[in-house]
Design a protein around this motif. Structure first.
Motif: not given
Length: 709
Positions: A235-252
């Motif tokens: 995991g990187g680029v930025a710190t993951g946060l509670d409340g984020d929306v996890l997205t992979q293709g059409g799955v959220t």
């Protein structure tokens, strides 16, 4: 005091004042108080007890009949119940208990729990009232007329009022439900999240295949759904946060908890677990995903899995804050069957420590470290990072050489701190501030603690196989000394020590409490770091798990789940009954020779000072001359025996008296007979008497002669 008593008394009659619990006579002699089974009679203080059930040693002196307990699920408490008297000129039709009456015009309604159908006073006692009943309109049950309300002329005595309140409480009680599932309640914990007070209870599901979690609400127990978890390897680029929306293709899915267990987000090496809501659009799979909100990117390890917990655990909890903000104060727990977890009122997040199997039994918070124990080892997370357990992040393991039974943080100097580690047969201390200077030392070989008995009440209290022990800070600040408290009740300890279930403290009452699976518990009162005494409590519902919490109003509340399989959770120290059952309570005092063990006394009367706020009916009984048949009295009654079966209550002489709670003036009871000493029992029963305190007992007597050999 003595002069005033003599001025009020009869010529030639002496008075001896014994202050119960504090055990102080009018000449200033100090006595210990509480339950004592082993001290010889001639050296035992008159203020001590040879037997007791459901009285406690009061902080201010004397002995107090305890409050009761009542079931809870978030709905109105039975002890909050009130009632209204509705009188009619006569009954057209007599209502039945359980009917709901409605009044015309006013629209008031109420649940009927008492009906008085006696000429001159036709009335109903109703509870759960809506609106206000007037004194002039018709009353009905559905379409059935009952009568016309009239001005109230009936009145209730103090006893009738107490009984009526108990009846109203029964109505409220019947609405409160058990935690759904099967078997006993496995764990109960209370917490205030976002200003909302709630109780949380763990119980095996109906099939006994998993553990479910429930929350108390105004509508009763509501299940807290466990979510899903998915692992990520980078995991990187930025710190993951509670409340984020996890997205992979059409799955959220919404991320409810980010648990980075290793690496850094800045270095694109973060790895760990995400707790997420049920995914929409299908399932996640191994591969890249994004976290909208923070802008972080992660590589998922596999498909998400449902969070579940195996049945049969025995829960422990700590409430702590790793982030310093009030909103991040959370519950951490373990049960010896599942992984440890974090809970914030809505989201349960399993904590992976890397153990195999990962099933810690005991938990503690100490100097921003989360400590867990499994078998004979203790483990600690990185400082301030309860999800990180590797040495790289400041975590570690310490082998103790004995099975760990619990841990607790102790006071220390600004530059040092100490964690007490209790084991089956030893006690250890962990000094230091971090992994770099942790130093585990054996403190007390041969003395340990039974699991779930470790509590902090200004000093640390534990229960081992010989009774209660306190661990005090010594004069050398940061060092410690231990002392045993319950040597004088060793027979009780031996009888009960294999039945121990859990423990708690009451800071309001300055008590350490230990509970056993047969319903007994031992309550130790300690005031200003001085041991006052112990008392024996007996609940019809044995305590299996317990939690103490201050609600949002700052009120201390104690909740417990029973070892019984009915699934109820109860609030302790409230109400006038044991969840509707009578509170049978008594104290049997030590034999009192009034400082003259070989002088016969002619006993004339006794005066009892009672303190409280409500009606009480109390029984007074006494025996003379060590219970010798030479002093047999008439008018005896037989009362329930105690746990050990030692008192011969059927040989007591009894006198009933009623005290209405309005005065502290001593109540006189008749005592007759001549003997060298006297033993008194004071008792009460019923499910409607409020708590009261026995402050003092004054004997009226005359000296006779010395005893012949």
């Amino acid at each position: 005091m003595a002069r005033r008593l003599q001025e009020q008394g009869m010529p030639g009659v002496k008075y001896s004042l014994t202050r119960l619990g504090a055990g102080v006579s009018y000449n200033g002699t100090q006595y210990p108080g509480g339950f004592d089974q082993t001290t010889p009679s001639l050296v035992l203080s008159p203020g001590s007890l040879r037997d007791c059930v459901n009285f406690e040693c009061s902080q201010s002196g004397g002995y107090g009949r305890i409050a009761g307990y009542e079931r809870v699920d978030g709905r109105a408490s039975p002890s909050d119940a009130t009632y209204t008297l509705v009188q009619v000129s006569s009954f057209t039709n007599v209502p039945a208990v359980g009917d709901t009456i409605t009044q015309a015009t006013s629209g008031a309604t109420g649940y009927v729990f008492t009906v008085n159908n006696v000429a001159g006073a036709y009335y109903m006692l109703v509870t759960q009232v809506t609106g206000t009943f007037d004194v002039s309109h018709a009353i009905s049950v559905g379409a059935t007329p009952i009568g016309t309300a009239t001005a109230i002329t009936a009145s209730l005595t103090s006893q009738e009022n107490a009984i009526a309140l108990a009846g109203a409480a029964d109505v409220y009680r019947a609405l409160i439900g058990a935690v759904p599932g099967s078997g006993p309640v496995r764990g109960v914990v209370a917490m205030t999240f976002s200003g909302v007070d709630a109780i949380y209870a763990f119980r095996d599901n109906a099939g006994g295949t998993a553990v479910d979690l429930y929350k108390s609400t105004t509508g009763g127990w509501t299940q807290v759904s466990f979510l899903y978890q998915v692992s990520f390897t980078t995991g990187g680029v930025a710190t993951g946060l509670d409340g984020d929306v996890l997205t992979q293709g059409g799955v959220t899915a919404t991320v409810k908890r980010v648990m980075a267990a290793s690496g850094t987000w800045a270095g694109d090496t973060a790895a760990g677990i995400l707790v997420i809501t049920a995914p929409a659009g299908g399932n996640f799979a191994a591969g890249a995903a994004t976290m909208a909100g923070s802008g972080s990117t992660v590589t998922l390890a596999a498909i998400q899995t449902a969070i579940t917990m195996q049945p049969g655990g025995d829960f422990e909890f700590v409430k702590c804050n790793f982030s310093g903000q009030l909103v991040t104060r959370r519950i951490y727990g373990c049960d010896g069957v599942n992984k440890a977890f974090e809970f914030d009122g809505t989201t349960l997040a399993p904590i992976a420590t890397g153990l195999s199997p990962d099933v810690p039994s005991h938990i503690a918070y100490h100097k921003r470290f989360l400590f867990l124990s499994q078998a004979s080892s203790i483990f600690y997370s990185g400082p301030g990072t309860p999800f990180r357990w590797t040495a790289t992040d400041g975590g570690g393991e310490i082998a103790t050489g004995d099975t760990v039974t619990g841990m607790i943080s102790l006071p220390g100097a600004q530059t040092s701190t100490t964690l007490a580690v209790y084991m089956d047969s030893n006690t250890g201390l962990l000094y230091g501030l971090s992994a770099s200077d942790f130093n585990f030392t054996l403190f007390d070989a041969g003395t340990g603690a039974i699991p779930k008995t470790i509590q902090s009440l200004f000093d640390v209290f534990v229960f081992d196989h010989l009774g209660a022990i306190t661990l005090k800070t010594s004069l050398n600040y940061g060092n410690f000394a231990s002392s045993a408290l319950t040597k004088n009740i060793l027979p009780f300890v031996i009888q009960e020590r294999t039945k121990l279930t859990t423990s708690s403290v009451s800071r309001d009452k300055s008590q350490y409490r230990v509970y056993f699976n047969d319903g007994y518990s031992l309550w130790l009162t300690v005031v200003n770091q001085q041991y006052v005494g112990a008392s024996i409590i007996l609940f019809p519902d044995p305590v299996g798990c317990v939690d103490v919490e201050h609600n949002s109003d700052g009120v201390e509340l104690t909740y417990f789940g029973s070892t019984a399989t009915d699934g109820y959770v109860y609030q302790m120290d409230t109400g006038n009954s044991f969840d509707g059952d009578a509170i049978t309570a008594y104290i049997t005092m030590a034999w009192d020779a009034i400082k003259s063990p070989r002088i016969l006394k002619r006993f004339r009367a006794a005066s009892i000072e009672v303190q409280g706020t409500a009606y009480a009916s109390i029984q007074f009984g006494y025996r003379l001359g060590y219970g010798s048949l030479n002093y047999a009295e008439s008018d005896a009654i037989t009362a329930a025996t105690n746990f050990a079966g030692t008192p011969r209550w059927d040989s007591f002489t009894w006198d009933d008296f009623v005290w209405d709670g309005q005065t502290l003036t001593p109540t006189d009871v008749k005592v007759t007979g001549t003997a060298e000493n006297i033993q008194v029992t004071i008792s009460s029963g019923t499910n409607y008497i409020a708590p009261y305190n026995i402050n003092s007992l004054i004997y009226h007597y005359s000296d006779r002669r010395g005893m012949r050999v």
